[in-house]
Scaffold this motif. Structure first.
Motif, mmCIF file in Angstrom:
data_model
loop_
_atom_site.group_PDB
_atom_site.id
_atom_site.type_symbol
_atom_site.label_atom_id
_atom_site.label_comp_id
_atom_site.label_asym_id
_atom_site.label_seq_id
_atom_site.Cartn_x
_atom_site.Cartn_y
_atom_site.Cartn_z
ATOM 1 N N TYR A 140 -4.129 6.730 -3.556
ATOM 2 C CA TYR A 140 -3.619 6.035 -2.891
ATOM 3 C C TYR A 140 -3.541 4.373 -3.798
ATOM 4 O O TYR A 140 -4.666 4.103 -4.295
ATOM 5 C CB TYR A 140 -4.147 5.535 -1.446
ATOM 6 N N SER A 141 -2.474 3.684 -3.606
ATOM 7 C CA SER A 141 -2.349 2.557 -4.349
ATOM 8 C C SER A 141 -2.257 1.273 -3.491
ATOM 9 O O SER A 141 -1.799 1.359 -2.481
ATOM 10 C CB SER A 141 -1.315 2.514 -5.577
ATOM 11 N N PHE A 142 -3.059 0.227 -4.068
ATOM 12 C CA PHE A 142 -3.152 -1.068 -3.217
ATOM 13 C C PHE A 142 -2.951 -2.150 -4.150
ATOM 14 O O PHE A 142 -3.518 -2.366 -5.039
ATOM 15 C CB PHE A 142 -4.650 -1.346 -2.791
ATOM 16 N N CYS A 143 -1.381 -2.702 -4.245
ATOM 17 C CA CYS A 143 -1.301 -3.699 -4.904
ATOM 18 C C CYS A 143 -1.127 -5.104 -4.574
ATOM 19 O O CYS A 143 -0.593 -5.275 -3.252
ATOM 20 C CB CYS A 143 0.189 -3.114 -5.635
ATOM 21 N N PHE A 144 -1.398 -5.823 -5.575
ATOM 22 C CA PHE A 144 -1.049 -7.367 -5.007
ATOM 23 C C PHE A 144 -0.204 -8.031 -6.053
ATOM 24 O O PHE A 144 -0.233 -7.676 -7.085
ATOM 25 C CB PHE A 144 -2.511 -7.958 -5.007
ATOM 26 N N VAL B 93 1.062 -1.085 0.050
ATOM 27 C CA VAL B 93 -0.046 -0.040 -0.060
ATOM 28 C C VAL B 93 0.832 1.181 0.060
ATOM 29 O O VAL B 93 1.953 1.258 0.966
ATOM 30 C CB VAL B 93 -0.926 0.002 1.175
ATOM 31 N N MET B 94 0.694 2.110 -0.847
ATOM 32 C CA MET B 94 1.786 3.311 -1.188
ATOM 33 C C MET B 94 0.652 4.572 -1.134
ATOM 34 O O MET B 94 -0.381 4.453 -1.678
ATOM 35 C CB MET B 94 2.272 3.105 -2.406
ATOM 36 N N ASP B 95 1.268 5.552 -0.466
ATOM 37 C CA ASP B 95 0.547 7.091 -0.664
ATOM 38 C C ASP B 95 0.559 7.824 -2.038
ATOM 39 O O ASP B 95 1.430 7.153 -2.981
ATOM 40 C CB ASP B 95 0.959 7.889 0.382
ATOM 41 N N PRO B 96 0.008 9.126 -2.090
ATOM 42 C CA PRO B 96 0.384 9.579 -3.387
ATOM 43 C C PRO B 96 1.715 9.920 -3.824
ATOM 44 O O PRO B 96 2.251 10.236 -4.976
ATOM 45 C CB PRO B 96 -0.384 11.036 -3.286
ATOM 46 N N ASP B 97 2.669 9.924 -3.061
ATOM 47 C CA ASP B 97 4.077 10.019 -3.184
ATOM 48 C C ASP B 97 4.777 8.989 -3.538
ATOM 49 O O ASP B 97 6.250 8.761 -3.315
ATOM 50 C CB ASP B 97 4.817 10.971 -1.957
ATOM 51 N N ASP B 98 4.061 7.882 -3.582
ATOM 52 C CA ASP B 98 4.833 6.282 -3.678
ATOM 53 C C ASP B 98 5.629 5.915 -2.463
ATOM 54 O O ASP B 98 6.592 5.270 -2.522
ATOM 55 C CB ASP B 98 5.700 6.396 -4.965
ATOM 56 N N ARG B 99 5.173 6.483 -1.406
ATOM 57 C CA ARG B 99 5.808 6.078 -0.093
ATOM 58 C C ARG B 99 5.060 4.649 0.348
ATOM 59 O O ARG B 99 3.849 5.033 0.494
ATOM 60 C CB ARG B 99 5.997 7.197 0.809
ATOM 61 N N VAL B 100 5.737 3.702 0.953
ATOM 62 C CA VAL B 100 5.267 2.633 1.248
ATOM 63 C C VAL B 100 4.665 2.752 2.729
ATOM 64 O O VAL B 100 5.477 3.006 3.582
ATOM 65 C CB VAL B 100 6.096 1.541 1.398
ATOM 66 N N LEU B 101 3.393 2.484 2.881
ATOM 67 C CA LEU B 101 2.678 2.627 4.053
ATOM 68 C C LEU B 101 2.329 1.053 4.853
ATOM 69 O O LEU B 101 2.649 1.166 6.032
ATOM 70 C CB LEU B 101 1.217 3.254 4.056
ATOM 71 N N LEU B 102 1.940 0.119 3.836
ATOM 72 C CA LEU B 102 1.970 -1.313 4.483
ATOM 73 C C LEU B 102 2.512 -2.246 3.307
ATOM 74 O O LEU B 102 2.462 -2.039 1.878
ATOM 75 C CB LEU B 102 0.198 -1.586 4.530
ATOM 76 N N THR B 103 3.000 -3.050 3.641
ATOM 77 C CA THR B 103 3.534 -4.199 3.107
ATOM 78 C C THR B 103 3.650 -5.574 3.679
ATOM 79 O O THR B 103 3.789 -5.462 4.968
ATOM 80 C CB THR B 103 5.154 -3.900 2.467
ATOM 81 N N GLY B 104 3.533 -6.534 3.039
ATOM 82 C CA GLY B 104 3.500 -7.913 3.473
ATOM 83 C C GLY B 104 3.901 -8.952 2.601
ATOM 84 O O GLY B 104 3.763 -8.795 1.262
#
Length: 208
Positions: A91-95, A62-73
């Motif tokens: 905000y982006s949510f990638c799998f 999960v990344m914010d508008p500045d492509d900073r990682v907020l959540l990862t797993g």
């Protein structure tokens, strides 16, 4: 007065827009989804669960508008997170399903919640009392409803995983039975061939 209190409570209720999706993530595939946040301080909820495929795990970011990682797993089966958005934007949510040869079925929710501030006149103390009582009851009901929804999601995920396991077990049993039957038939044919060859050679020796 009660009608006024209900109206004020509805105006004070948080505005929520959410996206509930079910998506198939192919082998060695990456898929991203996006949610817009219109104000600083909004609550963002993110839930996902792997319903079927492989070992029921997936990588997420999960990344914010500045492509900073907020959540990862890595290799996670499911997750349920809530965080506060500190920036306005997308905000982006990638799998990611890289390194896996199995397609996976994902069930996930993306929720953005904003809470507009209630504005009441100082000349309405009775209205404030009614509103506070109704507001407290609404929050309690909201918490109970969230608990029920989470329980439903948990059982929904367990159902899909168990169903996928049953299908996989049935498939393995079927192909094991087919292989076993083929081996029995092959052994029978080999035995017939050996017996025919043995008696054929024996009859030739006797006739000579």
């Amino acid at each position: 007065m009660l009608r006024s209190a209900l109206t004020a409570l509805l105006l004070a209720a948080p505005y929520v827009h959410a996206t509930a999706l079910t998506s198939m993530l192919g082998a060695n595939e990456k898929s991203c989804y996006y949610a817009d946040v219109d104000g600083v301080g909004e609550k963002v909820g993110f839930y996902f669960a792997v319903q079927s495929g492989g070992t029921f795990d997936v990588d997420y970011t999960v990344m914010d508008p500045d492509d900073r990682v907020l959540l990862t797993g890595k290799n996670e089966r499911q997750g349920d997170y809530i965080f506060t958005a500190n920036k306005i934007g997308e905000y982006s949510f990638c799998f990611e399903n890289e390194g896996s040869s199995a397609d996976k079925l994902l069930d996930f929710d993306i929720m953005v919640e904003s809470e507009p501030r209630r504005q009441l006149s100082a000349q309405q103390p009775a209205l404030k009392e009614h509103t506070s009582t109704l507001e407290e009851s609404t929050y309690k009901l909201s918490g109970l409803l969230s608990s029920v929804i989470r329980t439903q999601k948990y059982f929904h995920t367990r159902h899909h995983r168990n169903y996928s396991t049953v299908l996989s077990t049935q498939s393995r049993i079927f192909w094991f039975t087919v292989l076993e039957s083929a081996m029995i038939i092959a052994m029978s044919l080999i035995q017939i061939w050996v017996l025919r060859t043995f008696f054929s050679k024996g009859s030739k020796r006797y006739s000579a």
